[in-house]
Design a protein around this motif. Sequence first.
Motif, PDB file in Angstrom:
ATOM      1  N   LEU A  96       0.825  -1.213   0.000  1.00  0.00           N
ATOM      2  CA  LEU A  96       0.000   0.000   0.000  1.00  0.00           C
ATOM      3  C   LEU A  96       0.858   1.261   0.000  1.00  0.00           C
ATOM      4  N   LEU A  97       1.858   1.298   0.865  1.00  0.00           N
ATOM      5  CA  LEU A  97       2.665   2.519   0.955  1.00  0.00           C
ATOM      6  C   LEU A  97       3.486   2.770  -0.308  1.00  0.00           C
ATOM      7  N   ARG A  98       3.780   1.712  -1.041  1.00  0.00           N
ATOM      8  CA  ARG A  98       4.512   1.885  -2.305  1.00  0.00           C
ATOM      9  C   ARG A  98       3.579   2.257  -3.452  1.00  0.00           C
ATOM     10  N   SER A  99       2.283   2.085  -3.263  1.00  0.00           N
ATOM     11  CA  SER A  99       1.350   2.306  -4.372  1.00  0.00           C
ATOM     12  C   SER A  99       0.476   3.535  -4.202  1.00  0.00           C
ATOM     13  N   THR A 100       0.679   4.295  -3.153  1.00  0.00           N
ATOM     14  CA  THR A 100      -0.141   5.486  -2.955  1.00  0.00           C
ATOM     15  C   THR A 100       0.706   6.742  -3.077  1.00  0.00           C
ATOM     16  N   SER A 101       0.055   7.803  -3.500  1.00  0.00           N
ATOM     17  CA  SER A 101       0.729   9.093  -3.583  1.00  0.00           C
ATOM     18  C   SER A 101       0.180  10.052  -2.530  1.00  0.00           C
ATOM     19  N   GLU A 102      -0.539   9.522  -1.559  1.00  0.00           N
ATOM     20  CA  GLU A 102      -1.153  10.379  -0.539  1.00  0.00           C
ATOM     21  C   GLU A 102      -0.515  10.172   0.827  1.00  0.00           C
ATOM     22  N   LEU A 103       0.034  11.237   1.350  1.00  0.00           N
ATOM     23  CA  LEU A 103       0.624  11.196   2.682  1.00  0.00           C
ATOM     24  C   LEU A 103      -0.443  10.851   3.726  1.00  0.00           C
ATOM     25  N   LYS A 104      -1.677  11.241   3.460  1.00  0.00           N
ATOM     26  CA  LYS A 104      -2.786  10.926   4.373  1.00  0.00           C
ATOM     27  C   LYS A 104      -2.917   9.413   4.570  1.00  0.00           C
ATOM     28  N   ILE A 105      -2.739   8.633   3.502  1.00  0.00           N
ATOM     29  CA  ILE A 105      -2.817   7.172   3.601  1.00  0.00           C
ATOM     30  C   ILE A 105      -1.671   6.653   4.464  1.00  0.00           C
ATOM     31  N   TRP A 106      -0.478   7.209   4.291  1.00  0.00           N
ATOM     32  CA  TRP A 106       0.654   6.810   5.133  1.00  0.00           C
ATOM     33  C   TRP A 106       0.313   7.059   6.604  1.00  0.00           C
ATOM     34  N   ASN A 107      -0.277   8.220   6.891  1.00  0.00           N
ATOM     35  CA  ASN A 107      -0.648   8.544   8.266  1.00  0.00           C
ATOM     36  C   ASN A 107      -1.710   7.601   8.806  1.00  0.00           C
ATOM     37  N   VAL A 108      -2.732   7.311   8.016  1.00  0.00           N
ATOM     38  CA  VAL A 108      -3.809   6.421   8.466  1.00  0.00           C
ATOM     39  C   VAL A 108      -3.248   5.056   8.822  1.00  0.00           C
ATOM     40  N   LEU A 109      -2.378   4.511   7.970  1.00  0.00           N
ATOM     41  CA  LEU A 109      -1.799   3.201   8.265  1.00  0.00           C
ATOM     42  C   LEU A 109      -0.944   3.251   9.532  1.00  0.00           C
ATOM     43  N   GLN A 110      -0.215   4.332   9.734  1.00  0.00           N
ATOM     44  CA  GLN A 110       0.620   4.423  10.930  1.00  0.00           C
ATOM     45  C   GLN A 110      -0.230   4.578  12.196  1.00  0.00           C
ATOM     46  N   TYR A 111      -1.321   5.328  12.114  1.00  0.00           N
ATOM     47  CA  TYR A 111      -2.224   5.418  13.271  1.00  0.00           C
ATOM     48  C   TYR A 111      -2.802   4.042  13.604  1.00  0.00           C
ATOM     49  N   ALA A 112      -3.235   3.310  12.586  1.00  0.00           N
ATOM     50  CA  ALA A 112      -3.793   1.971  12.818  1.00  0.00           C
ATOM     51  C   ALA A 112      -2.733   1.056  13.431  1.00  0.00           C
ATOM     52  N   THR A 113      -1.512   1.149  12.940  1.00  0.00           N
ATOM     53  CA  THR A 113      -0.442   0.302  13.469  1.00  0.00           C
ATOM     54  C   THR A 113      -0.055   0.734  14.880  1.00  0.00           C
ATOM     55  N   LEU A 114      -0.184   2.021  15.186  1.00  0.00           N
ATOM     56  CA  LEU A 114       0.045   2.470  16.575  1.00  0.00           C
ATOM     57  C   LEU A 114      -0.949   1.822  17.534  1.00  0.00           C
ATOM     58  N   ILE A 115      -2.172   1.643  17.099  1.00  0.00           N
ATOM     59  CA  ILE A 115      -3.167   0.954  17.938  1.00  0.00           C
ATOM     60  C   ILE A 115      -2.707  -0.478  18.198  1.00  0.00           C
ATOM     61  N   ILE A 116      -2.236  -1.146  17.157  1.00  0.00           N
ATOM     62  CA  ILE A 116      -1.726  -2.513  17.306  1.00  0.00           C
ATOM     63  C   ILE A 116      -0.533  -2.522  18.253  1.00  0.00           C
ATOM     64  N   ASP A 117       0.412  -1.587  18.054  1.00  0.00           N
ATOM     65  CA  ASP A 117       1.593  -1.506  18.919  1.00  0.00           C
ATOM     66  C   ASP A 117       1.186  -1.300  20.379  1.00  0.00           C
ATOM     67  N   ALA A 118       0.221  -0.405  20.617  1.00  0.00           N
ATOM     68  CA  ALA A 118      -0.205  -0.118  21.993  1.00  0.00           C
ATOM     69  C   ALA A 118      -0.773  -1.373  22.651  1.00  0.00           C
ATOM     70  N   PHE A 119      -1.597  -2.117  21.935  1.00  0.00           N
ATOM     71  CA  PHE A 119      -2.151  -3.341  22.510  1.00  0.00           C
ATOM     72  C   PHE A 119      -1.086  -4.416  22.683  1.00  0.00           C
ATOM     73  N   HIS A 120      -0.126  -4.442  21.782  1.00  0.00           N
ATOM     74  CA  HIS A 120       0.972  -5.404  21.918  1.00  0.00           C
ATOM     75  C   HIS A 120       1.785  -5.095  23.184  1.00  0.00           C
ATOM     76  N   LEU A 121       2.102  -3.826  23.391  1.00  0.00           N
ATOM     77  CA  LEU A 121       2.852  -3.440  24.595  1.00  0.00           C
ATOM     78  C   LEU A 121       2.033  -3.702  25.857  1.00  0.00           C
ATOM     79  N   TYR A 122       0.736  -3.398  25.794  1.00  0.00           N
ATOM     80  CA  TYR A 122      -0.133  -3.676  26.937  1.00  0.00           C
ATOM     81  C   TYR A 122      -0.125  -5.166  27.261  1.00  0.00           C
TER      82      TYR A 122
END
Length: 152
Positions: A72-98
């Motif tokens: 996805l990150l290699r196929s999009t030209s929108e920084l907004k998409i990069w941010n959305v994926l990183q926010y979603a992955t931050l949720i995963i990271d937070a639950f993993h750390l918890y």
Amino acid sequence: MSVSAVVPPFYKYAFTYFDPIVTAWAAYMDFATPQTVVDSFIPNTPRNPDLDMFFQQTAGYMLGLSFLQAVLLRSTSELKIWNVLQYATLIIDAFHLYSLHWGLSRQGRLDPGQWRGEDWGCVLITVIATVYRLAFVLGIGFRAANRNVKIS
């Protein structure tokens, strides 16, 4: 403007190479070597094969995330998409750390002096990834003019 011109090189490498490799490796471990995963998180506990469906489900989710990170990150030209994926992955990271904290606490192993190599590896990789992911969504390392740019 290209992604390369807007996204600092460290983030581009971390999100399109490091993250998908680590995530795909975790998926492989969950699917192919569930006993190793159990040993990594809960030492000296026999694996219950009746619970393998949970490892398989987790492997599927991890492979899906790895695909998004790598493709996805290699196929999009929108920084907004990069941010959305990183926010979603931050949720995963937070639950993993918890869950790591919860598991180590239940085992009476919150003291880092009691941690094994597996514990250190898992905690450090997750904390480091969480920090650079959080830095990205906060715009750290971006030139001020590039923080909200739509890449074309």
